[in-house]
Design an enzyme around this catalytic site. Structure first.
Site, PDB file in Angstrom:
ATOM      1  N   PHE A 537       2.421  -7.912 -13.068  1.00 15.87           N
ATOM      2  CA  PHE A 537       2.303  -7.091 -11.866  1.00 15.87           C
ATOM      3  C   PHE A 537       3.641  -6.467 -11.475  1.00 15.87           C
ATOM      4  O   PHE A 537       3.686  -5.485 -10.753  1.00 15.87           O
ATOM      5  CB  PHE A 537       1.827  -7.958 -10.694  1.00 15.87           C
ATOM      6  CG  PHE A 537       2.731  -9.119 -10.401  1.00 15.87           C
ATOM      7  CD1 PHE A 537       2.491 -10.341 -11.003  1.00 15.87           C
ATOM      8  CD2 PHE A 537       3.818  -8.984  -9.555  1.00 15.87           C
ATOM      9  CE1 PHE A 537       3.336 -11.416 -10.762  1.00 15.87           C
ATOM     10  CE2 PHE A 537       4.651 -10.048  -9.305  1.00 15.87           C
ATOM     11  CZ  PHE A 537       4.416 -11.272  -9.911  1.00 15.87           C
ATOM     12  N   LYS A 539       7.866  -7.540 -10.251  1.00 14.75           N
ATOM     13  CA  LYS A 539       8.851  -8.564  -9.917  1.00 14.75           C
ATOM     14  C   LYS A 539       8.662  -9.082  -8.487  1.00 14.75           C
ATOM     15  O   LYS A 539       8.136  -8.383  -7.627  1.00 14.75           O
ATOM     16  CB  LYS A 539      10.269  -8.013 -10.084  1.00 14.75           C
ATOM     17  CG  LYS A 539      10.616  -7.646 -11.515  1.00 14.75           C
ATOM     18  CD  LYS A 539      12.018  -7.084 -11.636  1.00 14.75           C
ATOM     19  CE  LYS A 539      12.329  -6.740 -13.098  1.00 14.75           C
ATOM     20  NZ  LYS A 539      13.691  -6.162 -13.249  1.00 14.75           N
ATOM     21  N   VAL A 540       9.113 -10.320  -8.271  1.00 11.25           N
ATOM     22  CA  VAL A 540       9.098 -10.931  -6.946  1.00 11.25           C
ATOM     23  C   VAL A 540      10.542 -11.210  -6.540  1.00 11.25           C
ATOM     24  O   VAL A 540      11.310 -11.775  -7.323  1.00 11.25           O
ATOM     25  CB  VAL A 540       8.281 -12.238  -6.935  1.00 11.25           C
ATOM     26  CG1 VAL A 540       8.249 -12.828  -5.535  1.00 11.25           C
ATOM     27  CG2 VAL A 540       6.867 -11.970  -7.429  1.00 11.25           C
ATOM     28  N   ASP A 650      -8.683 -18.650  -9.558  1.00  8.10           N
ATOM     29  CA  ASP A 650      -7.504 -18.794 -10.426  1.00  8.10           C
ATOM     30  C   ASP A 650      -6.643 -19.965  -9.959  1.00  8.10           C
ATOM     31  O   ASP A 650      -5.430 -19.843  -9.813  1.00  8.10           O
ATOM     32  CB  ASP A 650      -6.696 -17.499 -10.451  1.00  8.10           C
ATOM     33  CG  ASP A 650      -5.795 -17.406 -11.683  1.00  8.10           C
ATOM     34  OD1 ASP A 650      -6.039 -18.159 -12.652  1.00  8.10           O
ATOM     35  OD2 ASP A 650      -4.865 -16.592 -11.680  1.00  8.10           O
TER      36      ASP A 650
END
Length: 858
Positions: A537, A539-540, A650
């Site tokens: 998705f 980066k955090v 999930d």
């Protein structure tokens, strides 16, 4: 794959001079009747020799039941066949048949299967479908050599596999016809080989290593980049074939091919490294060209068609034969739009000119993207200011890795009546040096024209988008996969307004809207030093808001992927209306200038997985028990505490985060779905989740229930108890899946042998027994046999009671669970315990967006 494939030109005498691997990983020719290698012309009754002088033996004595098969001769000979041997004779199977080969138990082996889909007697190969297994691995499934050859416009097919070391000392190669069909094969090679595979990290997941030694692999592509076809006789003793790379280059920018001068020696760093690739691979290369300005504006890119839902090993071969100093040429390597190597410096890797080096990268190709292409791209790294803005590659190999079901088989390709441009190029003769030079110039010209055309198109598109925004259209109508695509103040204002409106609508007014300026300020303009997680998705980042008084986790979607929109909306829709002590809280979001950013509470201790294995801060048993109770409370609230049942879909150890006080919080709601109504028993939906945690009943029937979360949580409980990951392909077959291994040991009564040694002495016997029993029930094959999350929660709290007070009474689990949850809900404040006030919409999860820290592939 449309170019002529020449057969292997290595003379291997079956009974005297043979190819043999020694324990020191060296390969020598040796005279021995107990050969480890077999070259068989199937359907032939005698020893035959192909046009290159290579000897092929009859296959008949290796068949367990030779009377169940037929030998046949092809009715016609295609002019592109390199030899009548082994292709004009065939072994036909109308029922399951097995070849048995005696092989040493401590070596890998190549398995090469040759198919010529012609007509044989009364057998039409267009109706032939069959499967092939070897050593328990499925190599081909419902395979059609005819369809494959038609799709690839080839007269014959070669499939190459490298099978892991087998303990039995016997290799069984089994051909199984599909229903009302038959199987056939023209040639079989079983070649001993050294172990050329090692551990490799996953692209985008630097903490995850894959031990390739424990995988059987299929060779998908093997290219001599910048060079010509290399026959088997010139391949360092491993009889591999290397093909020209030019048909796979993306676009018109071919770059420049070059060859080492005769006075430049290729110096292998060790004798064993000679088996990685032959010298001819390292003596040729492809680079971007002499113009630094042009090089900075395009990627040197190769595109390969592959099978989805498999992990691939991408091996890149390098050898610098012109430069000799560090930082003269530094470039980045991208695989499927993810950074595999930020600063590739061949001289720094090899420590000298003319020294070969290779780099391995593993990447999982997910079928959810509906993209069956694998991209490899190189681009100069301008940031480190090298002397030359260029990149180089000498060779490229792509291997498909067996999955957890020991399967390598992909679907048959779709035939096409027209040859693709790449296929047409494969049939072209090899260019001379002069034509190559002209081709390079033409490539550079076309590349420049292409860049200018793209720039004009891009400017026109921005003007079109700006005009549409002024007409009141939402920015959702055109999310550009480019950072900062609209930089004018007018456009930014429009995007901001639009984004704010949509976030407000999605979150029911409960989701705070952040401006992009606030996000940039809180992350030091997305500084790499602030990155705490990275995945498909994006980066955090660890960031700050409200004048740096509040620490947050800022998740920024990767704009190069268009797969995050549904999950972006899903998380806003769900989390903005959910508040619970054991759920990660969504603070707000930003949708401005084509960015999609979510802001969460910061979880200081990271993921549960980080503290279970491969760490210096292992958790005690009581800490693990408290964390499992907290996570169970969060999931139980999703199932029963909100207005609508929410199925997480999930649940896994990386989606259970820990705050500074080690309180567990469930995260990642991008795949979540609202549960069935009172009139339904399940939700029918495409299967989503993570391998190792996936409910087998959901996988089989595509019917989702809250018991699917219960199964996944059961795997997490065993992770907590055993201190090992849900899947570990490096272990023996029966131990790869933690769920299967735990259930097997429970049946055997040997479970204590697999408990994490770090906590083994801490656990009260009754507590351990209760914990194992509830985890085993969670893994029941049928959802109806699994407990509710309420029952799981109570049993875990009972385990904690047993740990603290072994003599405490036990009551009926379901009743106590409801009482425990009712009390738990009462104690929570209004801010901690919210409800979904309306049924969420847009919960489809066609892509992967979420996972806050240290994400795993789904």
């Amino acid at each position: 794959m449309n170019c002529k494939i020449h057969l292997y030109f290595l003379a291997i005498i079956f009974s005297c001079t043979i190819f043999k691997v020694h324990s020191q990983n060296k390969i020598n020719n040796t005279s021995s009747p107990n050969s480890n290698s077999f070259i068989l012309a199937c359907g032939s009754n005698t020893e035959t020799t192909d046009s290159d002088g290579r000897k092929w033996n009859s296959d008949i004595k290796f068949l367990i039941s030779p009377n169940t098969s037929l030998s046949a001769i092809a009715k016609s000979q295609d002019p592109s066949l390199p030899s009548t041997i082994p292709y004009m004779t065939s072994r036909i199977f109308k029922s399951e048949s097995t070849y048995k080969f005696p092989i040493p138990p401590n070596f890998r082996h190549w398995i090469r299967l040759h198919f010529y889909p012609s007509s044989y007697n009364d057998f039409d190969t267009s109706t032939s479908f069959f499967s092939v297994t070897a050593g328990g691995f499925t190599l081909l499934n419902n395979f059609s050599a005819y369809i494959t050859a038609e799709a690839l416009t080839q007269a014959y097919i070669i499939r190459e596999f490298s099978i892991i070391k087998l303990d039995s000392g016997t290799l069984n190669l089994i051909f199984t016809p599909s229903k009302d069909s038959f199987a056939f094969v023209n040639g079989i090679e079983i070649i001993s080989m050294p172990e050329i595979f090692q551990s490799v990290s996953m692209v985008g997941f630097s903490d995850q290593n894959m031990n390739i030694e424990s995988y059987t692999v299929q060779t998908m592509y093997r290219l001599n980049v910048g060079g010509q076809y290399i026959s088997a006789i010139n391949d360092s003793g491993l009889t591999r074939i290397w093909y020209d790379d030019s048909p796979y280059i993306f676009g018109a920018a071919l770059g420049v091919s070059s060859e080492a001068e005769k006075n430049v020696s290729i110096v292998y760093p060790s004798n064993d490294s000679k088996f990685i690739a032959p010298e001819n691979v390292y003596r040729t290369a492809r680079s971007m060209g002499p113009n630094s300005t042009v090089n900075q504006n395009y990627n040197l890119t190769w595109v390969f068609q592959i099978d989805v839902n498999f992990t691939y090993l991408v091996r890149l071969h390098f050898c610098e034969f012109q430069l000799d100093k560090v930082n003269q040429m530094v470039f980045s390597i991208f695989i499927n739009n993810s950074t595999a190597e930020q600063e590739a410096d061949v001289i720094a890797w090899s420590n000298g000119r003319g020294v070969p080096v290779y780099k391995d990268y593993a990447v999982y190709v997910n079928g959810r993207t509906n993209d069956d292409n694998l991209w490899v791209a190189l681009h100069p790294n301008v940031a480190v200011k090298p002397e030359f803005y260029d990149s180089i590659l000498n060779g490229l190999e792509i291997f498909k890795l067996s999955d957890t079901r020991l399967n390598l088989a992909g679907p048959n390709p779709v035939p096409s009546e027209l040859k693709s441009e790449a296929e047409s190029q494969q049939g072209m003769p090899i260019r001379s040096s002069k034509s190559s030079h002209n081709g390079v110039i033409l490539g550079l010209i076309l590349g420049s024209v292409t860049c200018i055309g793209l720039l004009v198109f891009f400017i026109a598109f921005l003007k079109y988008k700006k005009r549409k925004n002024k007409q009141g259209l939402s920015s959702n109508t055109g999310w550009l996969p480019i950072y900062g695509s609209s930089r004018s103040s007018g456009t930014a204002t429009t995007s901001k307004s639009s984004g704010s409106s949509r976030i407000s609508n999605l979150g029911g007014g409960l989701c705070r809207h952040f401006t992009l300026a606030e996000i940039r300020l809180g992350t030091d303009n997305f500084s790499e030093s602030r990155v705490i997680g990275v995945g498909g998705f994006g980066k955090v980042y660890k960031g700050y808001i409200d004048g740096k008084t509040t620490t947050v986790a800022i998740k920024r979607s990767n704009p190069s992927s268009e797969q995050g929109l549904n999950e972006f909306q899903n998380e806003i829709e769900l989390l903005s209306k959910l508040r619970h002590r054991h759920l990660v809280s969504l603070i707000g979001a930003c949708e401005e200038n084509n960015e999609m950013i979510l802001v969460y509470d910061y979880m200081e201790k990271g993921t549960l997985r980080e503290h279970l294995y491969k760490t210096n801060t292992l958790l005690s048993w009581k800490e693990r028990l408290n964390i499992s109770i907290g996570a169970a409370r969060g999931i139980h609230y999703l199932h029963t505490g909100a207005k609508y049942t929410i199925i997480h879909r999930d649940v896994k150890s990386t989606n259970i985060l820990l705050d500074e006080k080690w309180v567990a919080k469930v995260s990642d709601f991008g795949l979540s779905k609202t549960g069935p109504t009172l009139n339904q028993t399940h939700v029918s939906t495409i299967v989503k989740g993570s391998f190792g945690y996936l409910d087998p009943e959901y996988f089989r029937r595509q019917q989702l229930t809250d018991k699917s979360d219960v199964y996944s949580f059961g795997v997490v409980l065993f992770e907590i108890l055993c201190g090992r990951p849900a899947l570990n392909p490096s272990l023996p077959k029966e131990q790869v899946s933690l769920a299967d291994w735990a259930l097997l040991n429970h049946r055997r009564g040997t479970f204590e042998e697999i408990i994490d040694p770090f906590i083994k002495g801490e656990i009260n016997c009754e507590c351990l027994k209760q914990f194992i029993e509830i985890a085993v029930k969670c893994l029941s094959d049928h959802g109806l046999d699994r407990p509710s999350m309420g029952a799981v929660l109570w049993n875990l709290e009972y385990c904690l009671q047993l740990e603290n007070n072994p003599d405490g009474p036990k009551v009926v689990a379901e009743q106590k669970a409801n009482d425990a949850y009712a009390m738990h809900a009462t104690l929570l404040s209004i801010e901690e315990e919210g409800e979904i006030c309306q049924k969420p919409e847009g919960h489809s999860a066609n892509a992967v967006f979420s996972q806050i820290v240290n994400p795993q592939g789904r």
